[in-house]
Write an enzyme that holds these catalytic residues in place. Structure first.
Site, mmCIF file in Angstrom:
data_model
loop_
_atom_site.group_PDB
_atom_site.id
_atom_site.type_symbol
_atom_site.label_atom_id
_atom_site.label_comp_id
_atom_site.label_asym_id
_atom_site.label_seq_id
_atom_site.Cartn_x
_atom_site.Cartn_y
_atom_site.Cartn_z
ATOM 1 C CG ASP A 27 -1.799 -1.085 1.053
ATOM 2 O OD1 ASP A 27 -1.675 -1.811 0.301
ATOM 3 O OD2 ASP A 27 -2.954 -1.211 2.129
ATOM 4 C CD GLU A 75 -7.242 0.039 2.976
ATOM 5 O OE1 GLU A 75 -5.883 0.238 3.471
ATOM 6 O OE2 GLU A 75 -8.129 0.020 3.416
ATOM 7 C CE LYS A 132 -3.637 -4.291 1.309
ATOM 8 N NZ LYS A 132 -4.137 -3.522 2.292
ATOM 9 C CE LYS A 135 -8.221 -0.901 6.956
ATOM 10 N NZ LYS A 135 -8.238 0.572 6.405
ATOM 11 C CB VAL A 160 2.604 2.452 4.955
ATOM 12 C CG1 VAL A 160 3.956 2.749 4.670
ATOM 13 C CG2 VAL A 160 1.809 2.745 3.402
ATOM 14 C CB THR A 161 0.323 2.179 8.727
ATOM 15 O OG1 THR A 161 -0.737 1.302 9.093
ATOM 16 C CG2 THR A 161 0.051 3.257 7.579
ATOM 17 C CB CYS A 165 -1.992 -2.626 5.528
ATOM 18 S SG CYS A 165 -3.752 -1.791 5.392
ATOM 19 C CD GLN A 205 3.764 -14.760 22.781
ATOM 20 O OE1 GLN A 205 3.272 -16.032 23.155
ATOM 21 N NE2 GLN A 205 2.832 -13.976 22.275
HETATM 22 N N1 TIU Z 1 -2.383 0.451 4.184
HETATM 23 C C1 TIU Z 1 -3.217 0.665 5.473
HETATM 24 O O1 TIU Z 1 -2.546 0.429 6.417
HETATM 25 N N2 TIU Z 1 -4.404 1.015 5.498
HETATM 26 C C2 TIU Z 1 -4.863 2.103 6.522
HETATM 27 O O2 TIU Z 1 -5.875 2.533 6.613
HETATM 28 N N3 TIU Z 1 -3.842 2.339 7.528
HETATM 29 C C3 TIU Z 1 -3.907 3.244 8.560
HETATM 30 O O3 TIU Z 1 -3.006 3.110 9.633
HETATM 31 N N4 TIU Z 1 -5.132 3.913 8.699
#
Ligand code: TIU
Length: 238
Positions: A27, A75, A132, A135, A160-161, A165, A205
């Site tokens: 993403d 996304e 996709k 997430k 990210v993030t 995701c 873990q």
């Molecule tokens: N790609 C992804 O992480 N989508 C999000 O909406 N991330 C947020 O941190 N909001």
């Protein structure tokens, strides 16, 4: 069988099998990363994500030079929003939400400028792009099938993030039997504390969801592959 290189990682070394490993860049989309995009419009500090661009660029260049499989995700939703769960649309109670007109076209809608991947990491035509709706990159996509067809058993996950995701995808991948290596300098969050905890959760873990390292030892291993002449493309022209 692929040669295995040991990559320094936590909680212990990651045994990298290059020809059974795909790079999955999550993403890196304009709306999340660019000043003036949807992410910034929501009040987020995009510099926290933009620091990942250069390390990802270096890694992607080395990955491509080694002839290995690179994949990208975005996304987003169908223009008719038929795949957008009403609960996702409503979440956040923002005046402007997914599907509405945003600063770079309709927010998180496929085909809109803001939905596309940033120029710095733009996919090459041979690199599969997974669109996709969720997430996680496995939910409602053909990612697992593509990886199975290519004999992939390991994923290097960046993008990210970190806690959203990236973490969701790593958890999905782990349950499907993939070994995941997450690179600290190549993943980012709007929230530094979530970034730190997101990485801790992966490697805790005994590596409950995977391994954590950074791009440097992996790029070194990729360079060594090239020097030893053992790298043969399994994607280019395949
Ligand atoms: N790609 C992804 O992480 N989508 C999000 O909406 N991330 C947020 O941190 N909001």
């Amino acid at each position: 069988m692929s040669k295995v290189a040991k990559i320094a990682a936590e909680p212990y070394a990651f045994e990298f099998a290059p020809h059974q490993c795909a790079l999955l860049i999550i993403d890196m989309q304009r709306d999340f990363l660019e000043p003036g995009g949807f992410g910034e419009m929501l009040g987020n500090d995009v510099s926290q994500l933009r620091r990942t661009i250069e390390p990802n660029k270096r890694l992607l260049a080395a990955w491509r030079a080694a002839g290995l499989l690179a994949m990208h995700t975005r996304e987003g939703h169908r223009p008719d929003l038929a795949d957008l769960p009403p609960a996702k649309k409503a979440r956040g109670r923002s005046a402007t939400t997914i599907g509405d007109a945003g600063p770079m076209g309709r927010i998180l809608v496929r085909g809109e400028p803001g939905h596309d991947i940033i120029a710095e990491l733009y996919p090459e035509p041979s690199e599969p792009v997974i669109d996709k709706p969720g997430k996680g990159a496995f939910h409602a996509t053909d990612l697992h099938a593509i990886l199975q067809h290519r004999g992939v058993k390991q994923l290097v996950v960046t993008g990210v993030t970190t806690e959203v995701c990236v973490n969701t995808t790593v958890r999905e991948a782990n349950d499907r039997g993939y070994e995941c290596l997450v690179l600290e300098d190549c993943v980012g969050s709007y929230f530094p504390e979530f970034h730190a905890m997101g990485l801790k959760m992966i490697k805790a873990q005994g590596g409950i969801f995977g391994w954590v390292s950074n791009s440097e030892p992996l790029i070194e291993a990729l360079a060594a592959l090239g020097e030893s002449g053992s790298s043969k493309p399994h994607t280019k022209g395949a």
